[in-house]
Design a protein around this motif. Structure first.
Motif, PDB file in Angstrom:
ATOM      1  N   GLU A  86       0.806  -1.225   0.000  1.00 46.32           N
ATOM      2  CA  GLU A  86       0.000   0.000   0.000  1.00 46.32           C
ATOM      3  C   GLU A  86       0.839   1.275   0.000  1.00 46.32           C
ATOM      4  OE1 GLU A  86      -2.412  -0.958   3.339  1.00 46.32           O
ATOM      5  OE2 GLU A  86      -3.600  -2.401   2.183  1.00 46.32           O
ATOM      6  N   LEU A  87       2.173   1.150   0.024  1.00 41.46           N
ATOM      7  CA  LEU A  87       3.030   2.342   0.014  1.00 41.46           C
ATOM      8  C   LEU A  87       2.942   3.051  -1.345  1.00 41.46           C
ATOM      9  CD1 LEU A  87       6.210   0.750   1.655  1.00 41.46           C
ATOM     10  CD2 LEU A  87       4.606   2.321   2.755  1.00 41.46           C
ATOM     11  N   ALA A  88       3.326   4.356  -1.354  1.00 42.29           N
ATOM     12  CA  ALA A  88       3.321   5.107  -2.625  1.00 42.29           C
ATOM     13  C   ALA A  88       4.370   4.517  -3.572  1.00 42.29           C
ATOM     14  CB  ALA A  88       3.636   6.572  -2.340  1.00 42.29           C
ATOM     15  N   LEU A  89       4.078   4.538  -4.876  1.00 42.27           N
ATOM     16  CA  LEU A  89       4.942   3.870  -5.863  1.00 42.27           C
ATOM     17  C   LEU A  89       6.409   4.337  -5.822  1.00 42.27           C
ATOM     18  CD1 LEU A  89       4.990   1.712  -8.102  1.00 42.27           C
ATOM     19  CD2 LEU A  89       4.529   3.542  -9.737  1.00 42.27           C
ATOM     20  N   PRO A  90       6.677   5.682  -5.798  1.00 41.11           N
ATOM     21  CA  PRO A  90       8.096   6.090  -5.787  1.00 41.11           C
ATOM     22  C   PRO A  90       8.840   5.534  -4.566  1.00 41.11           C
ATOM     23  CG  PRO A  90       6.662   7.976  -6.208  1.00 41.11           C
ATOM     24  CD  PRO A  90       5.775   6.836  -5.838  1.00 41.11           C
ATOM     25  N   LEU A  91       8.161   5.528  -3.399  1.00 40.21           N
ATOM     26  CA  LEU A  91       8.778   4.991  -2.180  1.00 40.21           C
ATOM     27  C   LEU A  91       9.019   3.493  -2.335  1.00 40.21           C
ATOM     28  CD1 LEU A  91       9.714   5.488   0.743  1.00 40.21           C
ATOM     29  CD2 LEU A  91       7.374   5.019   1.499  1.00 40.21           C
ATOM     30  N   LYS A  92       8.026   2.810  -2.914  1.00 40.16           N
ATOM     31  CA  LYS A  92       8.153   1.370  -3.147  1.00 40.16           C
ATOM     32  C   LYS A  92       9.372   1.074  -4.012  1.00 40.16           C
ATOM     33  CE  LYS A  92       3.545  -0.453  -3.589  1.00 40.16           C
ATOM     34  NZ  LYS A  92       2.617  -1.108  -4.492  1.00 40.16           N
TER      35      LYS A  92
END
Ligand SMILES: [Zn+2]
Ligand SMILES: [Zn+2]
Length: 260
Positions: A86-92
């Protein structure tokens, strides 16, 4: 028919990477060509070509099948925590790159530490001439192990298959670059970005692979004390252990009981 198509794809891909790396290795060549030889047609070239063809035509499908099965099981199990997905894509993406580098670092270090892993990884270190084609000198089990480790974080973080394929392709191309027989250097950036210089020292005969385990970024080597970057280039590559160089034996030997 599909075998013919696969073979054609293998030939086209080899032509494409050669179109990039043969000129790089010609104009920025790290060592002197052997006298009387076509520069790119060095000794053992045909053997490494067999590794390339074996990987593309036979073993990649095997790797995909095994990893597909394992990752499907992981995806279904509680091993993949939902909050990671569920994390934001850039962080992922950032976390996946860092986690992959960390896992590859320790996974690769383990290959040089434990005899059971070394017998398969040793195949990669039997290359006495390191260039972009020698990057394909890998035992299929080593390939499954390495691809599995580098892809695991992307699976746990729930990245989609296209993004994962992009990661694997990029790491694969980067592996060709760091094996290339070139003296392309990145100056001070070489603490952030892997280079042929660093990885060639990983293949040096006397170092026995006990340095520069990283592929993409040497930060892990710096963090764990295995970064090694002397001024010159290695003079000799390979492993001191006796090996049967031929492709067929390289595939079989790790599966046989140890010879005394
Ligand atoms: Zn290598
Ligand atoms: Zn190694």
């Amino acid at each position: 028919m599909w075998l013919f198509e696969l073979f054609a794809q293998a030939v086209v891909f080899l032509a494409a990477i050669s179109l990039v790396f043969v000129p790089l290795e010609y104009f920025w060549r790290a060592d002197k060509p052997e006298p009387g030889r076509i520069p790119w047609l060095r000794r053992d070239w045909f053997n490494d070509l067999l590794f390339y063809l074996g990987q593309i035509l036979i073993f990649n499908a095997f790797t995909l099948f095994v990893l597909g099965w394992v990752f499907h099981r992981i995806g279904e199990s509680a091993l993949a925590p939902t909050f990671l997905r569920e994390l934001a894509l850039p962080l992922k993406i950032f976390l996946v790159i860092v986690a992959s580098d960390l896992l590859i670092y320790w996974g690769h270090r383990a290959q040089h530490r434990f005899a059971f892993l070394w017998r398969f990884h040793r195949v990669h270190h039997t290359a006495e001439h390191v260039d972009y084609l020698a990057a394909y000198r890998e035992h299929p089990f080593d390939n499954i192990y390495t691809r599995g480790i580098e892809t695991l974080p992307a699976i746990l973080f729930g990245l989609d298959l296209n993004t994962i394929a992009g990661f694997v392709t990029f790491r694969g191309l980067w592996a060709l670059f760091i094996h290339s027989n070139t003296n392309i250097r990145f100056g001070f950036l070489e603490v952030l970005l892997g280079s042929p210089h660093l990885h060639h020292w990983h293949h040096e005969l006397d170092k026995r692979g006990l340095c520069n385990y990283a592929n993409l970024s040497p930060l892990m080597d710096l963090a764990f004390g295995t970064y090694y970057s002397p001024p010159g280039r290695p003079q000799k590559y390979g492993t001191a252990e006796p090996v049967r160089q031929a492709w067929f034996w390289q595939l079989i030997d790790p599966l046989l009981p140890r010879r005394r």
